[in-house]
Enzyme design. Structure first.
Site, PDB file in Angstrom:
ATOM      1  N   THR A  31       1.645   7.221  -2.284  1.00  0.00           N
ATOM      2  CA  THR A  31       2.903   6.644  -1.808  1.00  0.00           C
ATOM      3  C   THR A  31       3.818   6.444  -3.005  1.00  0.00           C
ATOM      4  OG1 THR A  31       1.828   4.469  -1.885  1.00  0.00           O
ATOM      5  CG2 THR A  31       2.015   5.530   0.262  1.00  0.00           C
ATOM      6  N   LYS A 147      -7.207   8.700  -4.731  1.00  0.00           N
ATOM      7  CA  LYS A 147      -6.687   8.024  -3.550  1.00  0.00           C
ATOM      8  C   LYS A 147      -6.982   8.937  -2.360  1.00  0.00           C
ATOM      9  CE  LYS A 147      -2.996   4.850  -2.433  1.00  0.00           C
ATOM     10  NZ  LYS A 147      -1.685   4.300  -2.845  1.00  0.00           N
ATOM     11  N   GLU A 180     -10.622  -4.075  -8.034  1.00  0.00           N
ATOM     12  CA  GLU A 180      -9.197  -4.026  -7.740  1.00  0.00           C
ATOM     13  C   GLU A 180      -8.893  -5.121  -6.737  1.00  0.00           C
ATOM     14  OE1 GLU A 180      -8.871   0.027  -6.458  1.00  0.00           O
ATOM     15  OE2 GLU A 180     -10.007  -0.292  -4.613  1.00  0.00           O
TER      16      GLU A 180
END
Length: 275
Positions: A31, A147, A180
């Protein structure tokens, strides 16, 4: 061969139910923040795509065409807001027998545009509090850093976070190391050293994470990639989280520990022109 499908604001398209993105999560995505008609960190997004596609053995060579599509979309008349989001999804396409990717000859690339989450503006200004997830991310060196489209773990830890009333949470891996948050990479500072998880076994190599690591030295900070447990956060002087859309967000509190000094975040934001 490849096929690029472009979907501006509020437009839809169909993707075969036999596409491997739907069947197996066979692909990757990113993104991209569009700020004043500029796709931010495009070179880093492309470099991560190239690395991920090579690791997944997905063929794509039409980078010039994709870049033209992305930059044209970023400057289109439909992009009326100062900020918006472009999402690029790569799928291996349809074909193969069962798990086997043999016979897949047309990579599918879907490019979509959406509004930028306005909540991130408040997050950046006021900071947020993080929870700590009980669920842990699996150890998967084959997929670490990418990702990829298999995001079930993220769905589950995000659901846990929301059920506890937090906006975001620290997530550990199966070894008990900080990995994370549910939506971002994490940094913490002790003195003049910034620490961030190594991510060799789990997690995403975020493009903003890479930008912070590269920029920190110019702000007078050392950066260490580490595998450490949750307790190191209690001794940290500063914590912030990063991703391509939110950029840098200060963390005010984790459990009973509060944080107020954000000197590294402020220095990095000025250097990265994020103020």
């Amino acid at each position: 061969m490849s096929s690029i499908i472009l979907l501006p604001f509020n437009q839809t398209a169909t993707l075969s139910v036999m596409d491997r993105a739907m069947q197996y999560g066979d692909g990757c995505f990113s993104t991209i923040l569009v700020d004043n008609a500029e796709p931010r960190l495009w070179k880093r997004h492309r470099a991560r795509f190239e690395s991920s596609l090579a690791r997944l053995s997905i063929t794509f060579n039409d980078w010039a065409e994709l870049e033209t599509v992305v930059f044209k979309l970023a400057t289109s008349t439909q992009n009326l807001a100062q900020r918006s989001v472009i999402k690029i999804l790569f799928s291996r396409g349809s074909g193969g027998r069962g798990y086997s990717p043999m016979g897949c000859q047309q990579t599918q690339v879907v490019v979509t545009q959406a509004q930028w989450p306005e909540r991130y503006s408040e997050w950046k200004t006021k900071g947020i509090e993080l929870g700590v997830c009980e669920q842990r991310l699996s150890i998967s060196p084959m997929l670490a850093g990418m990702k990829h489209l298999n995001r079930l773990e993220q769905v589950l830890v995000k659901a846990e976070t929301e059920s506890k009333g937090y906006l975001d949470s620290v997530v550990l891996d199966a070894n008990g190391h900080i990995c994370e948050t549910t939506v971002a990479n994490i940094f913490w500072r002790c003195g003049k050293t910034l620490y961030t998880p190594y991510l060799k076994d789990s997690g995403v190599h975020g493009v903003m994470r890479a930008e912070v690591i590269n920029t920190a030295i110019h702000c007078g900070y050392d950066v260490e990639l580490v595998d450490m447990g949750l307790s190191v956060l209690w001794d940290a002087e500063e914590i912030f989280i990063t991703n391509a859309l939110m950029e840098l967000v200060p963390i005010n509190r984790i459990q009973q520990r509060t944080y107020q000094n954000f000197q590294a975040l402020e220095a990095l934001s000025k250097r990265l022109y994020l103020c």
